[in-house]
Design a protein around this motif. Structure first.
Motif, PDB file in Angstrom:
ATOM      1  N   SER A  18      -6.890   8.500   6.321  1.00 20.15           N
ATOM      2  CA  SER A  18      -6.104   7.441   7.070  1.00 20.15           C
ATOM      3  C   SER A  18      -5.695   7.702   8.616  1.00 20.15           C
ATOM      4  CB  SER A  18      -5.066   7.228   6.310  1.00 20.15           C
ATOM      5  OG  SER A  18      -4.115   8.344   6.100  1.00 20.15           O
ATOM      6  N   GLY A  19      -6.062   8.745   9.306  1.00 19.18           N
ATOM      7  CA  GLY A  19      -5.950   9.105  10.618  1.00 19.18           C
ATOM      8  C   GLY A  19      -6.506   8.310  11.473  1.00 19.18           C
ATOM      9  N   SER A  20      -6.395   8.736  12.721  1.00 16.59           N
ATOM     10  CA  SER A  20      -6.999   7.923  13.893  1.00 16.59           C
ATOM     11  C   SER A  20      -8.534   8.301  14.165  1.00 16.59           C
ATOM     12  CB  SER A  20      -6.312   8.200  15.104  1.00 16.59           C
ATOM     13  OG  SER A  20      -6.233   9.495  15.549  1.00 16.59           O
ATOM     14  N   THR A  59      -9.956  -3.192  12.468  1.00 16.92           N
ATOM     15  CA  THR A  59      -9.423  -2.253  13.180  1.00 16.92           C
ATOM     16  C   THR A  59      -9.502  -0.628  12.990  1.00 16.92           C
ATOM     17  OG1 THR A  59      -7.415  -2.390  11.963  1.00 16.92           O
ATOM     18  CG2 THR A  59      -7.446  -3.819  13.694  1.00 16.92           C
ATOM     19  N   GLY A  60      -9.824  -0.441  11.823  1.00 17.58           N
ATOM     20  CA  GLY A  60     -10.012   1.099  11.262  1.00 17.58           C
ATOM     21  C   GLY A  60      -8.678   1.688  10.936  1.00 17.58           C
ATOM     22  N   VAL A  61      -7.328   0.890  11.080  1.00  8.30           N
ATOM     23  CA  VAL A  61      -6.227   1.561  10.723  1.00  8.30           C
ATOM     24  C   VAL A  61      -6.062   1.597   9.277  1.00  8.30           C
ATOM     25  CG1 VAL A  61      -5.149   0.826  13.030  1.00  8.30           C
ATOM     26  CG2 VAL A  61      -4.994  -0.695  10.788  1.00  8.30           C
ATOM     27  N   PRO A  62      -5.143   2.455   8.618  1.00 10.40           N
ATOM     28  CA  PRO A  62      -4.981   2.635   7.266  1.00 10.40           C
ATOM     29  C   PRO A  62      -4.535   1.204   6.666  1.00 10.40           C
ATOM     30  CG  PRO A  62      -3.410   3.892   8.286  1.00 10.40           C
ATOM     31  CD  PRO A  62      -4.381   3.308   9.324  1.00 10.40           C
ATOM     32  N   SER A  63      -4.915   0.883   5.133  1.00  8.14           N
ATOM     33  CA  SER A  63      -4.475  -0.168   4.589  1.00  8.14           C
ATOM     34  C   SER A  63      -4.012   0.092   3.196  1.00  8.14           C
ATOM     35  CB  SER A  63      -5.540  -1.227   4.590  1.00  8.14           C
ATOM     36  OG  SER A  63      -5.382  -2.270   3.955  1.00  8.14           O
ATOM     37  N   ARG A  64      -3.281  -0.605   2.729  1.00  2.47           N
ATOM     38  CA  ARG A  64      -2.981  -0.606   1.307  1.00  2.47           C
ATOM     39  C   ARG A  64      -3.206  -1.832   0.599  1.00  2.47           C
ATOM     40  NH1 ARG A  64       1.981  -1.402   0.639  1.00  2.47           N
ATOM     41  NH2 ARG A  64       2.853  -1.639   2.594  1.00  2.47           N
ATOM     42  N   ASP A  65      -4.293  -2.559   1.240  1.00  8.06           N
ATOM     43  CA  ASP A  65      -4.808  -3.692   0.579  1.00  8.06           C
ATOM     44  C   ASP A  65      -5.344  -3.640  -0.676  1.00  8.06           C
ATOM     45  OD1 ASP A  65      -6.309  -6.451  -0.050  1.00  8.06           O
ATOM     46  OD2 ASP A  65      -6.399  -6.822   2.043  1.00  8.06           O
ATOM     47  N   LEU A  66      -5.019  -4.445  -1.840  1.00 11.12           N
ATOM     48  CA  LEU A  66      -5.578  -4.087  -3.123  1.00 11.12           C
ATOM     49  C   LEU A  66      -7.180  -4.526  -3.132  1.00 11.12           C
ATOM     50  CD1 LEU A  66      -2.471  -3.645  -4.006  1.00 11.12           C
ATOM     51  CD2 LEU A  66      -2.990  -4.866  -6.227  1.00 11.12           C
TER      52      LEU A  66
END
Length: 302
Positions: A18-20, A59-66
């Motif tokens: 989940s990093g950059s 965007t590539g940013v970390p997500s919690r989307d089920l």
């Protein structure tokens, strides 16, 4: 204590994290399709377990989307190669403080949610394994704290065990192992537990060998464990973990490079780990062997 080399080793591939890192290598997967395909390629290369986060595809940013987790899960399970699925449950405990002179209110990037929300995708996808970061920790970022209180861990651990999903204890320092042993003593987690020793991550346990062996010696003898380090020490820690009696983790979550100037893919990192393990005289375990060793059950979502 004398070392007892592990003769039968399983490899975990940490696929994306989940990093950059997505801004530093084109090989870091972003979309569920890319993450699943990279995980499947890692399985073909010899990984018995794939450890997956999800990212916003744009965007590539970390997500919690089920929905993203479900798509990754379905794609991996529908593949023509078997692999043990390990999903992160580490998100949702982020606190970003203001400057030292004004730490409150909490700043942009704070993501604090309930125990139930933190494991919602675990209940939805029912992987064989999910991670349990067993302690609160400062990272290299000046005002960011990864927050995992004992109460939060007891609640999450209870739910994970109730789902029939094996918690993988992520230990970033010796105190995290102390807490993990307490969770087992209380009956929150079942024994033998599964541990991942996370070395060299600022500001957790440094990855010198004396500290590493202190971590190893704090793992109960009947537990199963793996270890990894980050960056240039990823591959040396493949050998160190096997020599110390454990299993290994590699992948783009922890290291982007195969060699100086050569960006890696997950499959290449797994292949390199296989070479090291076999050159040491050990064998690489397959996913079904791992299920039997760790008492895992492969299930489809309900």
């Amino acid at each position: 204590m004398p070392l007892t080399m592990n003769q039968n080793v399983f490899i975990t591939c940490a696929v994306t994290g989940s990093g950059s890192s997505q801004d530093r290598s084109p090989h870091v997967p972003r979309s569920p399709k890319q993450i699943a395909e990279s995980a499947i390629e890692a399985a073909r290369a010899g990984a018995a377990i794939v450890h997956c986060h999800v990212r916003d595809p744009e965007t590539g940013v970390p997500s919690r989307d089920l929905k993203l987790y479900r798509e990754v899960t379905d794609r991996v399970r529908d593949a023509d190669i078997d692999v043990v699925l390990n999903l992160t449950a580490g998100m949702g405990g982020d606190m970003v403080f203001g400057a030292p002179s004004a730490p409150l209110p909490l700043g942009k990037g704070t993501d604090m949610i309930s125990a139930e929300e933190r494991v919602a995708h675990i209940a939805e996808c029912l992987p064989e394994i999910c991670t349990l970061d067993c302690g609160t920790m400062n990272f290299a970022e000046a005002d960011y704290v990864m927050t995992n209180t004992p109460g939060m861990l007891e609640a999450m651990g209870t739910m994970m065990e109730g789902f029939g999903v094996k918690p993988e204890i992520e230990a970033f320092d010796t105190g995290h192992l102390w807490l993990a042993k307490n969770l087992v003593e209380k009956g929150i987690l079942k024994s033998p537990a599964l541990v991942q020793l996370c070395m060299g991550i600022p500001w957790g346990a440094p990855d010198d060998l004396n500290t590493f062996m202190a971590m190893v010696n704090n793992v109960p003898s009947d537990w199963n464990w793996s270890a990894f380090s980050i960056g240039r020490n990823e591959m040396p820690y493949v050998a160190a973990a096997v020599l110390a009696g454990g299993n290994v983790r590699v992948g783009l979550e922890d290291n982007l490079w195969l060699a100086k100037g050569q960006l890696a893919t997950n499959a290449q990192l797994v292949s390199r780990a296989v070479t090291i393990i076999e050159a040491m005289g050990a064998t690489v375990m397959g996913p079904q062997e791992v299920r039997e060793k760790l008492n895992l059950t492969k299930r489809a979502p309900q």
